[in-house]
Every structure is written in structure tokens, then in C-alpha cells.
Motif scaffolding. Structure first.
Motif, short mmCIF file in Angstrom:
data_model
loop_
_atom_site.label_atom_id
_atom_site.label_comp_id
_atom_site.label_asym_id
_atom_site.label_seq_id
_atom_site.Cartn_x
_atom_site.Cartn_y
_atom_site.Cartn_z
N GLY A 111 54.89 60.02 15.48
CA GLY A 111 55.34 60.25 14.15
C GLY A 111 56.77 60.12 13.69
O GLY A 111 57.40 59.11 13.86
N ILE A 112 57.26 61.18 13.09
CA ILE A 112 58.42 61.08 12.25
C ILE A 112 59.48 62.08 12.64
O ILE A 112 59.19 63.20 12.96
N ALA A 113 60.76 61.66 12.59
CA ALA A 113 61.85 62.61 12.74
C ALA A 113 62.62 62.61 11.44
O ALA A 113 63.05 61.58 11.00
N LEU A 114 62.81 63.76 10.83
CA LEU A 114 63.42 63.76 9.51
C LEU A 114 64.81 64.36 9.50
O LEU A 114 65.76 63.70 9.11
N ARG A 154 46.09 65.85 0.97
CA ARG A 154 47.42 65.27 0.98
C ARG A 154 48.41 66.16 1.73
O ARG A 154 49.22 65.69 2.52
N VAL A 161 51.40 64.41 9.84
CA VAL A 161 52.42 63.37 10.09
C VAL A 161 53.65 64.00 10.73
O VAL A 161 54.19 63.49 11.73
N ILE A 179 45.09 61.57 11.40
CA ILE A 179 45.82 61.06 10.23
C ILE A 179 45.18 59.78 9.71
O ILE A 179 44.87 59.65 8.53
N ILE A 180 44.97 58.82 10.61
CA ILE A 180 44.57 57.52 10.08
C ILE A 180 43.08 57.39 9.84
O ILE A 180 42.67 56.46 9.16
N ILE B 84 48.94 53.04 11.31
CA ILE B 84 50.25 53.52 11.76
C ILE B 84 50.97 52.33 12.38
O ILE B 84 50.44 51.69 13.29
N VAL B 91 58.61 54.87 11.71
CA VAL B 91 57.14 54.87 11.82
C VAL B 91 56.60 54.83 10.40
O VAL B 91 57.05 55.56 9.53
N PHE B 93 53.27 55.08 7.99
CA PHE B 93 51.88 55.46 7.82
C PHE B 93 51.39 54.82 6.52
O PHE B 93 51.89 55.14 5.45
N LEU B 95 48.54 54.35 3.86
CA LEU B 95 47.35 55.08 3.39
C LEU B 95 46.78 54.35 2.17
O LEU B 95 47.07 54.69 1.02
N GLU B 98 45.28 56.24 -0.74
CA GLU B 98 46.19 56.94 -1.64
C GLU B 98 47.24 55.99 -2.21
O GLU B 98 48.16 56.42 -2.90
N ALA B 100 49.61 54.70 -0.81
CA ALA B 100 50.89 55.31 -0.43
C ALA B 100 51.31 54.88 0.96
O ALA B 100 50.48 54.54 1.81
N MET B 102 53.98 56.40 3.91
CA MET B 102 54.90 57.45 4.34
C MET B 102 55.75 56.88 5.48
O MET B 102 55.22 56.38 6.47
N VAL B 103 57.06 56.99 5.32
CA VAL B 103 57.96 56.40 6.30
C VAL B 103 58.76 57.49 6.97
O VAL B 103 59.27 58.40 6.31
N GLY B 104 58.87 57.39 8.26
CA GLY B 104 59.70 58.33 9.00
C GLY B 104 60.76 57.60 9.79
O GLY B 104 60.46 56.65 10.51
N ALA B 105 62.01 58.02 9.66
CA ALA B 105 63.07 57.43 10.46
C ALA B 105 63.01 58.00 11.85
O ALA B 105 62.70 59.17 12.04
N GLN B 215 57.11 56.81 0.32
CA GLN B 215 57.72 58.12 0.51
C GLN B 215 58.60 58.06 1.75
O GLN B 215 58.13 57.98 2.87
N PRO B 217 61.85 59.62 4.09
CA PRO B 217 62.46 60.92 4.40
C PRO B 217 63.89 60.96 3.91
O PRO B 217 64.55 59.92 3.77
#
Lengths: 197, 333
Positions: A111-114, A154, A161, A179-180, B84, B91, B93, B95, B98, B100, B102-105, B215, B217
Motif C-alpha cells: 500500500g501507501i505511505a502518507l 468507501r 488501503v 481491496i481490489i 493495484i 502505489v 489503486f 477503482l 467508483e 476513482a 487512490m494514489v499513495g506515495a 485522490q 496523499p
């Protein structure tokens, strides 16, 4: 062994799939068919897309016709799928350990690092046995009190995520699949079953 | 190829070789270490079947390593086709249901590794909470397999059974079992191949994303010098044995007022994320458990905040953690 493709082959596959889901596939063909089904992308996809949907509809028809109950239909479908794909949901006890482990590396890609991430030792007192006793019955929610409310799809997708980045080595793929596969069908239980803090 | 990539490739190859079968070990821990390396360093593609009860889903996975840099694409083989896409620095995602994305750095050092692994290198496995065994397991999808069993010593965590490809260490099948040994969820390859090379196009999405809502981050603030325990606005008053805080993350919503804070607790194998969300309407808040396969969640609220603990652990564990969350300034027990 790769499966053959083409309209004729797919039609045959569909026929076998339908017969198998209806328990009409000859026993001598079943083992070979299931082996081919789960070892090919096409077969597996058809099982997921067509087979389960079709079977659900057929079971639903039987329910409406009064031939079987909802519970019986669900059990029949679950039994067929478990038998085919390897028995999740069936009672398969883990064997007793034979020797000690020592160390395990952490986590895999996900996943994600924010924002800020930092690691340190944190002194938080552990719960003691009995400090937070919960009944096993809370694992299964009572249908009458279930509501799809707090955890919207949602919101739960968003949580998964974020959580996926920190999933353990052995469960990261499971989190990703939740998730997917687009079915975070978490169902929240309202205050009816919640004890006060 | 950039020098940094060359170095990274050499390190990954060297690590994979060291972790491989040359050690000749039958040690279960060694095989799990090898699994972690294999998942990051090898080219592989195949079809994954996920099942929980009667629910079955199928995914296509392509994992490509080029110049030591892993990229990955996982696609749900259903009518929706969520995906994904894991790239060097982010990363994605996708969807479609939706509309949509979703993006994650991921950050420069994050490639192929989760933040926890970056920070810990290799986490301490505590045999007070898990016992490991290994056995031969015959063949799976035509490949000789070893079976590693991870047995919990108490009811605060799940157990695992992992069938590993003897040749490469790639997990061919994973089962997660509850406190009674009942398998609650499993993933297995229905077919897998390990090509020498995979084209870059195989890990790119074919979806047209122009009309999707993206979307992204907020900008990362980077590591903070303060101890983790002093970060964030929340903490757990008590935790199940073996669990400790591993990460704190916070994010402001677009309007700048609502805050989502995430606390991550782990015992070295399983992890639980706690989300504390403000600005949630009272009608949406509530208290109770939720479940999906091996993932359990428990939601509660505290004043205007909604608290949800999520993880691949028993319900009792997420419930205990969620109900123990308090503002950081709250005195301990």
C-alpha cells in the motif's frame, strides 16, 4: 497443463461447470474437471463469474419454490465450493508445533505511505487474561441487529488501503485482495450489542 | 542504468542468494525469510484464487523486477476489474466501480518494502506468541512445496499455514486459521510461471483513467525526531500481549479541518491499524464489530471521534485495542 481456449472449448467448460455445480457431473469426471478448473485462469475466472452466480440463482429458484431453505441453499453452495478450492470454513485444525521458531523478518511490499512514520519502543501495558474478556458469540453478528452503517464501503476501502502498507508478511496479499475484489462487505453492528466502556 | 539502481540490484541479488537454499536449512524461519526475499526479487506471474467461506475471487498478478526495481500489477478478474499498480515511487489503486484512483506515495527508500520493514530491517519474531514447524507438502500447481505452519500460542492472533515453492520460496498457498483452527481465508495460485523477463507493459494498467477522480496523499512530512510514543494525539491504554506501537500517521482532509490519524500496532507477524477520524457525522458513528474473511474491525466512538481498529487478527484483539484508545494526554492505568 495449460487449458485449451476457443468458443468450442469454453462451451464444453461451461457445460461441465454447470453440471458440476448441479451435482450432475459423472463422478469419474469430477476429479479431473476440478483439477483443470482450479489450475487454469480461465476455469477459475469462470467459476467466480459464472458458476457461483449461476448456482446462486439456481439455489434461489429452489428456495423460492419451497424445495430448500435459505440455509440449506447456502450450505450446499458453500460445500461445493469448499470441496473444490480447498476447504476454507471447514474445521481444519492447525497441527501442534514441533519446534521453536526464532525470528521472522517483517512485512512485504504493500500500500501507501502518507505522512510521518517512526519506530520506537513504546511502553504500553499488556492486557492480562480476563482484562478484556469477550464472548466468542461476538464473532457472529445477530442478523436482526446488523446494519450497513458506520463502515461504509468507501470508508473501509480507504482504511484497508492505509492498513495494507503495514500488513504482516503473511497477510499482506489478503489485505490487497480485500481491496481490489471490491467487496469490503464489512457489516457494522450498532450499539445494541456493545457494552459500555 | 543509474548507479543507485545497480547497487540496489546487486544487494537484492546477493541477499536472495544468501537467503536461498544454499544454506541447506530446514528451519521454518529461514524459509519464511526466503519467502519475503522471493516476493521482492523474482519475476513471477500467475492467477490467485482467494476464498473465504463460499465466497471466491480470482486475481491476476504480475510481478516484474528490472534492474533490481520491483513493479507489480494485481487485477481482479471480475466484472469490476479493480487494480493495484505498484511502481517505484507510488502505489495506485484503480477503482472503476467508483471511477476513482487512490494514489499513495512510497518515498525513495520504500520500494518493495513496507514502512515497518524499512524501519525494523527484520522484525523480532517472538516465540512466546508463535511456534513454527515445517514439513514436506507434496506438489501444488505442479511444483514441489514445503509447508510452514505458524501456530499462535494464545487467542489474540491467528495462525497461518504457508505452502512454499521449494525451488524459489514463493508462497503457492496461504491459509489463515482462527482460534479453533478453522481456516477463515485462503489464497492460492491456480497457476504460476517465473519468466526470465516480463515486459513493462504487463505491469501497466489498461484502464483509461482521464475521467476518474484522483485522490492523492498530502505531502509527506518525513520522519520526526520525537519518540514515537510522543507523536500523535492518541494512544492505547492497554494492549494484547506482544503488541506494541510501530507507526503513527496523520492526514488532514482537503478542507483542512477533519483529521484522520492512524496508529499501527504489531506483534511482529500480525498488525492492527487504528483509525481515529474526526468530523464524522453522529449518524455515521456507532459501536460494533465487522468482519470480512480474516480481517476483523471494531468501531467505537469517543466524543466526536470515530475509532476503528482493523487487522487480520481475531475480533477480540481489534475490539480490545479500539476500546483502549484514549487521547494522548490521558493518564495511564
Amino acid at each position: 497443463m495449460p487449458m485449451r481456449t476457443g468458443p468450442e472449448h469454453n462451451s464444453r467448460l461451461d457445460e461441465q461447470l454447470s453440471a458440476w455445480l448441479d451435482d450432475e457431473l459423472p463422478e469419474v469426471e469430477q476429479e479431473f474437471f476440478v483439477a483443470r478448473l482450479v489450475q487454469s485462469p480461465e476455469g477459475a475466472a469462470r467459476l467466480a463469474r459464472y458458476g457461483l452466480i449461476g448456482s446462486c440463482l439456481r439455489d434461489r429458484t429452489a428456495v423460492v419454490a419451497g424445495q430448500i431453505s435459505d440455509e440449506e441453499a447456502a450450505l450446499q453452495l458453500a460445500g461445493r465450493v469448499r470441496a473444490a478450492v480447498g476447504a476454507p470454513g471447514s474445521a481444519t485444525p492447525l497441527p501442534a508445533p514441533a519446534r521453536k521458531g526464532r525470528a521472522l523478518p517483517y512485512a512485504m511490499a504493500a500500500g501507501i505511505a502518507l505522512v510521518a512514520v517512526l519506530v520506537a519502543v513504546v511502553q504500553t501495558p499488556p492486557l492480562r487474561p480476563g482484562a478484556e474478556r469477550m464472548q466468542a458469540s461476538t464473532q457472529t453478528a445477530a442478523p436482526a441487529s446488523l446494519q450497513k452503517a458506520s463502515l461504509s464501503t468507501r470508508r473501509m476501502t480507504n482504511y484497508l488501503v492505509h492498513h495494507g502498507e503495514y500488513s504482516g508478511l503473511l497477510s499482506a496479499r489478503v489485505t490487497e485482495s480485500h481491496i481490489i475484489n471490491g467487496r469490503p462487505n464489512f457489516v457494522a453492528l450498532r450499539a445494541a450489542d456493545a457494552s459500555p466502556r | 542504468m543509474r548507479i543507485r539502481q545497480r547497487i540496489r540490484a546487486m544487494v537484492l541479488i546477493a541477499t536472495a542468494v544468501v537467503a536461498g537454499p544454499a544454506l541447506g536449512t530446514d528451519d521454518a524461519r529461514g524459509w519464511l525469510e526466503r519467502m519475503g526475499q522471493a516476493l521482492e526479487t523474482l519475476n513471477y506471474e500467475g492467477t490467485l484464487i482467494q476464498s473465504q467461506g463460499a465466497d471466491v475471487a480470482v486475481m491476476r498478478i504480475v510481478h516484474r523486477v528490472e534492474n533490481g526495481m520491483p513493479t507489480e500489477r494485481i487485477t481482479a478478474m471480475d466484472d469490476v476489474g479493480r487494480e493495484i499498480i505498484r511502481q517505484e515511487e507510488e502505489v495506485i489503486f484503480i477503482l472503476p466501480d467508483e471511477q476513482a484512483v487512490m494514489v499513495g506515495a512510497r518515498g525513495e527508500k520504500a520500494v518493495g518494502m513496507s514502512p515497518i520493514r524499512q524501519q525494523l530491517g527484520g522484525s523480532r519474531f517472538d516465540d512466546r506468541y508463535y511456534k513454527l514447524t515445517i514439513a514436506t507438502a507434496g506438489k501444488l500447481v505442479g511444483r514441489t512445496a514445503r509447508l510452514v505452519t505458524v501456530q499462535p500460542t494464545d487467542t489474540w492472533r491467528f495462525g497461518y499455514r504457508v505452502w512454499l515453492d521449494q525451488e524459489t520460496g514463493i508462497p503457492l498457498k496461504i491459509q489463515i486459521a482462527d482460534r479453533d483452527g478453522v481456516v477463515v481465508e485462503q489464497l492460492l495460485f491456480s497457476e504460476i510461471s517465473l519468466p526470465e523477463r516480463i515486459p513493462a507493459s504487463a505491469v501497466q494498467s489498461s484502464a483509461k483513467l482521464d475521467s476518474y477522480t484522483w485522490q492523492r496523499p498530502p505531502a509527506a512530512t518525513g520522519p520526526v525526531a520525537a519518540p514515537l510514543a510522543n507523536q500523535g494525539n492518541w494512544r492505547a491504554l492497554a494492549l494484547p500481549p506482544g503488541f506494541s506501537l510501530k507507526a503513527v500517521r496523520s492526514e488532514k482532509a482537503d478542507k483542512g479541518t477533519d483529521v484522520l490519524e492512524q496508529l499501527v500496532y504489531s506483534d511482529g507477524v500480525a498488525s492492527v491499524s487504528v483509525f481515529i477520524e474526526s468530523g464524522v457525522a453522529a449518524a455515521e458513528r456507532g459501536e460494533g464489530p465487522s468482519r470480512m474473511g480474516a480481517a476483523n474491525a471494531y468501531t467505537t466512538d469517543l466524543s466526536i471521534h470515530m475509532i476503528t481498529a482493523v487487522g487480520e487478527v481475531p475480533l477480540d484483539t481489534v475490539k480490545a485495542i479500539a476500546r483502549s484508545i484514549r487521547p494522548a494526554r490521558t493518564p495511564g492505568p
